[in-house]
Design an enzyme around this catalytic site. Structure first.
Site, short mmCIF file in Angstrom:
data_model
loop_
_atom_site.label_atom_id
_atom_site.label_comp_id
_atom_site.label_asym_id
_atom_site.label_seq_id
_atom_site.Cartn_x
_atom_site.Cartn_y
_atom_site.Cartn_z
N ASP A 196 -7.08 -26.41 -38.42
CA ASP A 196 -6.28 -27.08 -37.57
C ASP A 196 -7.21 -28.21 -37.08
O ASP A 196 -8.30 -28.15 -36.55
CB ASP A 196 -5.99 -26.21 -36.17
CG ASP A 196 -5.38 -26.79 -35.26
OD1 ASP A 196 -4.89 -28.07 -35.37
OD2 ASP A 196 -5.14 -26.09 -34.11
N LYS A 211 -4.05 -36.81 -30.30
CA LYS A 211 -5.38 -37.36 -29.52
C LYS A 211 -5.97 -38.55 -29.95
O LYS A 211 -6.24 -39.61 -29.33
CB LYS A 211 -6.48 -36.21 -29.72
CG LYS A 211 -5.94 -35.10 -29.21
CD LYS A 211 -5.83 -34.72 -27.77
CE LYS A 211 -5.55 -33.52 -26.98
NZ LYS A 211 -4.59 -32.82 -27.96
N TRP A 218 -7.79 -21.95 -28.89
CA TRP A 218 -6.59 -22.64 -28.14
C TRP A 218 -5.50 -21.44 -27.79
O TRP A 218 -5.29 -20.74 -28.62
CB TRP A 218 -6.15 -23.79 -29.07
CG TRP A 218 -4.90 -24.31 -28.23
CD1 TRP A 218 -4.86 -24.87 -26.98
CD2 TRP A 218 -3.58 -25.08 -28.76
NE1 TRP A 218 -3.64 -25.49 -26.72
CE2 TRP A 218 -3.11 -25.55 -28.08
CE3 TRP A 218 -3.27 -24.86 -30.13
CZ2 TRP A 218 -1.56 -26.04 -28.27
CZ3 TRP A 218 -1.90 -25.32 -30.31
CH2 TRP A 218 -1.18 -25.94 -29.49
#
Length: 478
Positions: A288, A324, A207
């Site tokens: 993460d 999300k 990311w």
């Protein structure tokens, strides 16, 4: 000065032209003490006005600023600052919004969309919010520095498992943070202050925000091989070699599931090899976890890699986000859990985490955490959430299959099986920057320049348009 006097007149004061009225002889004995104080103030302001000389204009005229004053205001102390480039991910949306085309398609930003292309608020989230609104006992006081205690406890259980020995032995400290980004930043700064190794290894690619977060937190960022462009899969051998040559004690960032941007995850067997290697070299895992439940549709399956590392008794850090899997993008609700060797160490770690958080944002917001806690603690709401979560994951899996089928039907050159082998919100298409530019220019399809697309931005209606664009790009720019 005229503007100043006009303001005074509006509050009951007299103008300078009638200042004689403010003499002491004109104040009647019936005037209140308050009136006398106000009139004395007005007289003071009049007396303090600039003295006019013979060359002055009418005292009621506006005074022009001096040349020096004009220059002072014209040259900003920030005039040397250059315009920063758009964020490579968020900039895609900026460009998309400027495009007037009716067929434009935004596959850049990772946010779930319905089959109709609309943002989704989960029904279970609306129910939780209604409960919170109806609870008149709720107040808007500050949360503690570490956040909502109930939320922290439930978040740790969600990622580590309700029966986790680490939780039962009080070896876990969890603090509420500002979504996944804030959790990573707090964890990074804590490590920069208190951990003996200041190097963190992140996967290549990862990311785009990861290197910035950890660099600004005070860590030195290095990469380890992760993605193999040739196979469009995991470069497992390269990963093992790079971690094997990392210095003892180095920090390693791991995507818990649904790797962003590639959508490529290790198998459980590969995770076990990674765990053994990392523990043998005393490498510190920093997970993460942005997509728990959103990748496979199973909360437990997506948490399995994290739980493997916790089960061996070793230490690790885990950053969580509910953006999300609960659709709480704008609520910015996340958590950082640090699994320690003992309850005493965990307690001391928490005390230092407070010192990181306090000068950063003092304490986290209450609303998003309250939504999450309401859902996680209620059996019925929790069950409904898992159903809605699986429906989102299943729709993304369906989009993968539809896109793969559409490309195969068109005879698009290449092996596109990676689209259905990858998992989670994103697909690393393998398209190069020239092909991406072509698709944007000719088909109004927006994505990051590395060819990453958000499967959540697709629908059955838009898959044919994307397949046409990919086919044309691949055949035009081999």
């Amino acid at each position: 000065m005229r503007q100043q006097f006009t303001s005074l007149e509006a509050h009951g004061f007299e103008s300078p032209t009638t200042q004689s009225a403010f003499s002491s002889s004109s104040i009647s004995s019936s005037s209140s003490a308050s009136d006398r104080r106000l009139k004395a103030l007005a007289r003071h302001l009049v007396d303090a006005s600039p003295v006019m000389d013979s060359h002055s204009q009418n005292p009621n005229d506006t005074v022009s600023p001096s040349p020096t004053s004009s220059a002072f205001h014209a040259d900003s102390v920030f005039a040397h600052i250059v315009r920063a480039p758009e964020d490579p991910i968020l900039g895609v949306t900026v460009a998309y919004n400027k495009d007037p085309s009716p067929v434009k398609l935004n596959l850049g930003v990772g946010a779930y969309r319905t089959e109709e292309g609309k943002p989704l608020v989960l029904n279970v989230v609306r129910q939780a919010e209604q409960q919170l609104v109806n609870d008149r006992s709720r107040v808007k006081e500050y949360l503690p520095i570490v956040g909502l205690a109930e939320y922290n406890k439930l978040s740790a259980k969600l990622i580590l498992g309700a029966d986790s020995p680490a939780i039962q032995e009080n070896r876990v400290t969890t603090v509420q943070c500002l979504s996944g980004t804030g959790s990573l930043r707090v964890g990074g700064e804590f490590l920069a202050r208190h951990y003996h190794q200041l190097t963190i290894y992140i996967p290549l690619p990862t990311w785009g925000n990861h290197p910035k977060i950890f660099t600004l937190a005070g860590l030195s960022v290095k990469t380890y091989r992760y993605y193999d462009p040739a196979t469009r899969g995991l470069d497992f051998q390269g990963l093992l070699e790079d971690l094997g040559s990392a210095p003892s004690g180095a920090i390693v960032l791991l995507h818990a599931c649904a790797h962003n941007p590639t959508g490529v995850d290790p198998t459980i067997q590969q995770w076990e090899q990674i765990r053994q290697l990392m523990r043998s070299k005393a490498l510190l895992p920093f997970f993460d976890s942005a997509y728990q439940g959103f990748a496979s549709g199973s909360l437990d399956a997506d948490a399995q890699p994290v739980r493997m590392f916790v089960a061996d008794g070793g230490e690790c850090l885990v950053a969580q986000s509910y953006a999300k899997n609960m659709g709480l993008y704008g609520e910015r609700v996340g958590a950082l859990s640090i699994v320690c060797k003992s309850a005493d160490v965990a307690s001391r770690v928490e005390s230092q985490l407070k010192l990181v958080i306090r000068p950063m944002y003092s304490s986290p917001p209450i609303h998003g955490a309250s939504i999450v806690a309401t859902i996680l603690k209620d059996r019925n709401l929790y069950t409904e959430w898992t159903i809605e979560l699986k429906a989102m994951a299943d729709r993304i899996i369906s989009m993968r299959q539809q896109l793969f089928d559409a490309l195969r039907a068109r005879g698009t050159p290449g092996d596109w099986s990676h689209i259905i082998k990858q998992i989670g919100m994103f697909t690393f298409t393998g398209l190069n920057s020239e092909q991406v530019v072509f698709m944007t220019r000719e088909y109004h399809i927006y994505m990051t320049s590395d060819g990453r697309i958000s499967m959540a931005g697709l629908s059955s209606r838009t898959v044919p348009h994307l397949a046409d664009a990919i086919h044309a790009a691949v055949t035009s720019f081999a």
